[in-house]
Design a protein around this motif. Structure first.
Motif: not given
Length: 164
Positions: A2-10, A96-102, A109-119
């Motif tokens: 099982n694989i699940y990703g965590v993505v998002g901008w810098k 479970l393999v958690l993958v950061e990036g890709y 995937k679940i996408e991480a988001h912080r408003s302060e980045t403006g991305n």
């Protein structure tokens, strides 16, 4: 596996979320491994150390081992960067393999988001939910970035795994 990703901008909070998810999932009794994509050159050993000297002398692979852990370093030289599938094949079986990036790969995937980045959001079809520090107007679930237990529940349910 099982694989699940965590993505998002810098600076979106990916690494902190990964760390909390690994702790949460292992506390629930799951075996977890991780893969982290780096967009830059990195080194796990340092100039002057024996393993570094072996690589600098031309060794294609150096396996550094102790009674606590081992690390295999493989010099790519002129080879292409390995695909996520190739890297997954190198891991021992786990729950479970958690993958950061890709972010461009098709795994869920679940996408991480912080408003302060403006991305902008990535929000492609492989993103199943969002973990954010703000309200988002999207067509998928949104969790508070720090609601680790709820995010873990969502991931496990999405994969059809036990909730421990």
């Amino acid at each position: 596996m099982n694989i699940y990703g965590v993505v998002g901008w810098k600076n979106a909070g990916k690494t902190g979320l990964m760390e909390r998810l690994v702790s949460e999932m292992t506390a629930r009794g799951l075996s977890v491994s991780t893969i982290k994509h780096a967009h830059h050159s990195f080194d796990v050993d340092h100039a002057g150390k024996d393993s570094y000297r072996h690589r600098a002398a031309g060794a294609r692979e150096v396996l550094l081992a102790s009674r606590n852990r081992f690390a295999l370093m493989h010099e790519l030289s002129d080879e292409d960067e390995p695909t996520l599938a190739e890297l997954l094949s190198k891991l021992a079986p786990v729950d479970l393999v958690l993958v950061e990036g890709y972010k461009r790969d098709a795994h869920p995937k679940i996408e991480a988001h912080r408003s302060e980045t403006g991305n902008p959001l990535i929000a492609d079809d492989s993103v199943r939910a969002f973990a954010a520090d703000c309200a988002l107007e999207v067509d998928r679930p949104v969790f508070d970035l720090n609601a680790t237990g709820e995010i873990a529940d969502f991931i496990l349910a999405d994969l059809g795994l036990r909730h421990g």
